[in-house]
Every structure is written in C-alpha cells, then in structure tokens.
Design a protein around this motif. Structure first.
Motif, PDB file in Angstrom:
ATOM      1  N   UNK A 138       0.838  -1.217   0.000  1.00 20.99           N
ATOM      2  CA  UNK A 138       0.000   0.000   0.000  1.00 20.99           C
ATOM      3  C   UNK A 138       0.863   1.254   0.000  1.00 20.99           C
ATOM      4  N   UNK A 139       2.016   1.190  -0.673  1.00 20.51           N
ATOM      5  CA  UNK A 139       2.908   2.342  -0.765  1.00 20.51           C
ATOM      6  C   UNK A 139       3.027   2.777  -2.219  1.00 20.51           C
ATOM      7  N   UNK A 140       3.546   3.975  -2.428  1.00 17.94           N
ATOM      8  CA  UNK A 140       3.798   4.494  -3.770  1.00 17.94           C
ATOM      9  C   UNK A 140       5.300   4.679  -3.953  1.00 17.94           C
ATOM     10  N   UNK A 141       5.716   4.852  -5.196  1.00 22.38           N
ATOM     11  CA  UNK A 141       7.146   4.994  -5.488  1.00 22.38           C
ATOM     12  C   UNK A 141       7.317   6.142  -6.483  1.00 22.38           C
ATOM     13  N   UNK A 142       8.318   6.985  -6.287  1.00 31.79           N
ATOM     14  CA  UNK A 142       8.509   8.134  -7.178  1.00 31.79           C
ATOM     15  C   UNK A 142       9.968   8.556  -7.170  1.00 31.79           C
ATOM     16  N   UNK A 143      10.421   9.056  -8.342  1.00 36.56           N
ATOM     17  CA  UNK A 143      11.784   9.564  -8.439  1.00 36.56           C
ATOM     18  C   UNK A 143      12.790   8.453  -8.644  1.00 36.56           C
ATOM     19  N   UNK A 144      13.843   8.764  -9.387  1.00 41.73           N
ATOM     20  CA  UNK A 144      14.919   7.789  -9.600  1.00 41.73           C
ATOM     21  C   UNK A 144      16.239   8.529  -9.644  1.00 41.73           C
ATOM     22  N   UNK A 145      17.169   8.131  -8.800  1.00 41.11           N
ATOM     23  CA  UNK A 145      18.521   8.697  -8.808  1.00 41.11           C
ATOM     24  C   UNK A 145      19.524   7.567  -8.966  1.00 41.11           C
ATOM     25  N   UNK A 146      20.610   7.876  -9.672  1.00 42.69           N
ATOM     26  CA  UNK A 146      21.704   6.902  -9.812  1.00 42.69           C
ATOM     27  C   UNK A 146      22.995   7.573  -9.370  1.00 42.69           C
ATOM     28  N   UNK A 147      23.810   6.894  -8.573  1.00 45.33           N
ATOM     29  CA  UNK A 147      25.060   7.505  -8.117  1.00 45.33           C
ATOM     30  C   UNK A 147      25.897   8.028  -9.290  1.00 45.33           C
ATOM     31  N   UNK A 148      26.317   9.272  -9.170  1.00 45.47           N
ATOM     32  CA  UNK A 148      27.110   9.890 -10.232  1.00 45.47           C
ATOM     33  C   UNK A 148      26.303  10.792 -11.132  1.00 45.47           C
ATOM     34  N   UNK A 149      24.970  10.632 -11.120  1.00 41.88           N
ATOM     35  CA  UNK A 149      24.093  11.532 -11.871  1.00 41.88           C
ATOM     36  C   UNK A 149      23.759  12.746 -11.013  1.00 41.88           C
ATOM     37  N   UNK A 150      23.248  13.838 -11.632  1.00 38.80           N
ATOM     38  CA  UNK A 150      22.780  14.967 -10.818  1.00 38.80           C
ATOM     39  C   UNK A 150      21.769  14.488  -9.778  1.00 38.80           C
ATOM     40  N   UNK A 151      21.924  14.955  -8.557  1.00 37.66           N
ATOM     41  CA  UNK A 151      20.988  14.579  -7.503  1.00 37.66           C
ATOM     42  C   UNK A 151      21.517  13.552  -6.535  1.00 37.66           C
ATOM     43  N   UNK A 152      22.591  12.847  -6.907  1.00 40.45           N
ATOM     44  CA  UNK A 152      23.176  11.852  -6.005  1.00 40.45           C
ATOM     45  C   UNK A 152      24.657  11.676  -6.356  1.00 40.45           C
ATOM     46  N   UNK A 153      25.514  11.976  -5.401  1.00 43.04           N
ATOM     47  CA  UNK A 153      26.959  11.929  -5.659  1.00 43.04           C
ATOM     48  C   UNK A 153      27.441  10.497  -5.906  1.00 43.04           C
ATOM     49  N   UNK A 154      28.510  10.391  -6.681  1.00 41.46           N
ATOM     50  CA  UNK A 154      29.057   9.076  -7.007  1.00 41.46           C
ATOM     51  C   UNK A 154      29.502   8.322  -5.762  1.00 41.46           C
ATOM     52  N   UNK A 155      29.926   9.054  -4.723  1.00 39.80           N
ATOM     53  CA  UNK A 155      30.415   8.344  -3.538  1.00 39.80           C
ATOM     54  C   UNK A 155      29.298   7.649  -2.761  1.00 39.80           C
ATOM     55  N   UNK A 156      28.047   7.783  -3.220  1.00 42.20           N
ATOM     56  CA  UNK A 156      26.949   7.011  -2.623  1.00 42.20           C
ATOM     57  C   UNK A 156      26.886   5.590  -3.180  1.00 42.20           C
ATOM     58  N   UNK A 157      27.713   5.329  -4.199  1.00 41.20           N
ATOM     59  CA  UNK A 157      27.612   4.042  -4.899  1.00 41.20           C
ATOM     60  C   UNK A 157      27.749   2.833  -3.965  1.00 41.20           C
ATOM     61  N   UNK A 158      28.758   2.862  -3.112  1.00 40.19           N
ATOM     62  CA  UNK A 158      29.005   1.701  -2.247  1.00 40.19           C
ATOM     63  C   UNK A 158      27.810   1.433  -1.340  1.00 40.19           C
ATOM     64  N   UNK A 185      24.468  -1.361 -13.268  1.00 41.70           N
ATOM     65  CA  UNK A 185      23.978  -0.060 -12.826  1.00 41.70           C
ATOM     66  C   UNK A 185      23.300  -0.212 -11.470  1.00 41.70           C
ATOM     67  N   UNK A 186      23.087   0.912 -10.809  1.00 39.50           N
ATOM     68  CA  UNK A 186      22.387   0.904  -9.529  1.00 39.50           C
ATOM     69  C   UNK A 186      21.460   2.113  -9.485  1.00 39.50           C
ATOM     70  N   UNK A 187      20.504   2.087  -8.573  1.00 44.40           N
ATOM     71  CA  UNK A 187      19.546   3.193  -8.504  1.00 44.40           C
ATOM     72  C   UNK A 187      18.913   3.254  -7.123  1.00 44.40           C
ATOM     73  N   UNK A 188      18.399   4.436  -6.821  1.00 53.01           N
ATOM     74  CA  UNK A 188      17.652   4.666  -5.582  1.00 53.01           C
ATOM     75  C   UNK A 188      16.358   5.390  -5.935  1.00 53.01           C
ATOM     76  N   UNK A 189      15.249   4.911  -5.406  1.00 51.22           N
ATOM     77  CA  UNK A 189      13.954   5.545  -5.643  1.00 51.22           C
ATOM     78  C   UNK A 189      13.270   5.802  -4.304  1.00 51.22           C
ATOM     79  N   UNK A 190      12.433   6.839  -4.275  1.00 49.04           N
ATOM     80  CA  UNK A 190      11.689   7.136  -3.070  1.00 49.04           C
ATOM     81  C   UNK A 190      10.449   6.260  -2.955  1.00 49.04           C
TER      82      UNK A 190
END
Length: 222
Positions: A138-158, A185-190
C-alpha cells in the motif's frame, strides 16, 4: 532481499531493430552473436529499506546516509528507499574487447550498444518489480537517482550496492568506484505514502537527452 537471475532480455531486444538497412543487419548479427555465445547473464537485486529517521536533506536508511534532497516529495510522506542493482554480466564486454582486438570496430560498437540497451531493459524490469512490491505494501514509489548523476553523488555508490545486496548477483566495486561487470547499474527511488509524480528526471541535465530514446522512454514512464 529479492534477487532474480537469468532474465531473457534478448527476447525484448528482438523487436527494437531500427535505422538503415546496414545498421539493422549489423544489429541482427550481434543479437545472434549474443544469443549463440550466451554472452548475457542478466540479473537484478533490490531492497526496500525503511528510513531510520524522519526525512531531511540527508536520508538515513539501513545504517547508510544519502544526500538526496531531490527525493523529498512535494506532498505525501517519504518512508523508505528502494535500492536496486542490475547487470548483464561480463560476457558482452569481453566479446567487445575481442572484436576490437580483431579490428572489427563496427561489430564491436553494435554489440556494445546492444549491451547498453539490454542493461536498460533489466533496470526497467527491476523498477516494475519494485513498484509492484511497493503497491502490495500500500505504498507508492517516485523519483529515480543513480550515483554519479545529478541529484546523487558518485560516492553514494558503495552504500546503494550494499543495501541492494549487489554482491548476490556478482557486482563488485573497485577503489575508483567503478562497477564490475562494467555493464551494471544501480539506482535509488523514493517510497512512501501518497507520493506525487516527480517533476524532474535524472536525464534532464544530459546533453544527449533530446536524441536519446532511453531517456525518452524513462520520461514517458515517469
């Protein structure tokens, strides 16, 4: 943590032939090469991780911290992060190297491009699976960030790879923050309650956005 291996993404690529006659012929050739030599080992893993603390510019989840204010929603409530890792294995990159060594640059470029398309397809499938998982809760999902792209620094990769359990599908990170296999590739979504669609895209600052069909597909899906 959900983990899926042996995805048949070559089947999806069969219907994407385009361009000139010679380009289509080359594409069919490398598709056959990838299939006959079993160059693709597509897999993904992901984890929806509850936030450890109320969301702010820094998001804390699973013992990790991410500076990702883009994921803060305009309304609704952010309660978790969906972290995913995807790969097509090392077969295509090794075969591309052998084609270059054999001075078959056109075939090498066509195979490399196919690899990028297949990785995009794995990421799309992983996102669909995460969205279905979130909806079951019963949750929703929005937004996509990948380490190294604008919005999320590459050092978040690990941290992203740790939370997604990327090691379970054979993805490693070297000291230079480069993933192996390279076609990964990797990604983070809300994830949260009543999250609205985002008005931004991880591709919006890319110079190739206007002519990139992957970016257009991502925008259409947002």
């Amino acid at each position: 943590m959900p983990c899926t291996r042996n995805l048949d993404v070559l089947k999806a690529a069969d219907g994407l032939a385009e361009g000139s006659v010679s380009r289509s012929r080359l594409r069919r050739e490398v598709l056959g090469l990838a299939r006959d030599e079993r160059l693709v080992e597509a897999a993904y893993s992901y984890h929806i991780v509850a936030l450890d603390a109320p969301p702010g510019e820094w998001l804390h989840a699973g013992g990790e911290a991410f500076h990702a204010p883009w994921l803060l929603p305009e309304s609704g409530r952010l309660t978790a992060l969906a972290c995913a890792s995807c790969t097509i294995g090392a077969g295509i990159e090794r075969r591309v190297a052998s084609l270059i060594a054999a001075r078959q640059a056109s075939r090498a470029l066509a195979l490399d491009e196919l690899g990028n398309e297949l990785l995009f397809e794995v990421a799309r499938i992983a996102q669909d699976r995460m969205l279905a998982d979130a909806r079951r809760r019963a949750l929703t999902m929005a937004g996509e960030l990948r380490p190294g792209d604008p919005g999320l620094a590459l050092d978040a990769q690990a941290a992203v790879l740790r939370l997604a359990d990327a090691a379970a599908i054979g993805i490693e990170l070297n000291a230079g923050l480069l993933m192996r296999p390279h076609k990964s590739t990797s990604m983070v979504l809300g994830v949260g309650i009543d999250l609205p669609p985002v008005s931004w895209s991880r591709c919006q600052h890319c110079r190739s956005r206007a002519r990139c069909r992957h970016g257009a597909a991502a925008a259409a899906a947002a």
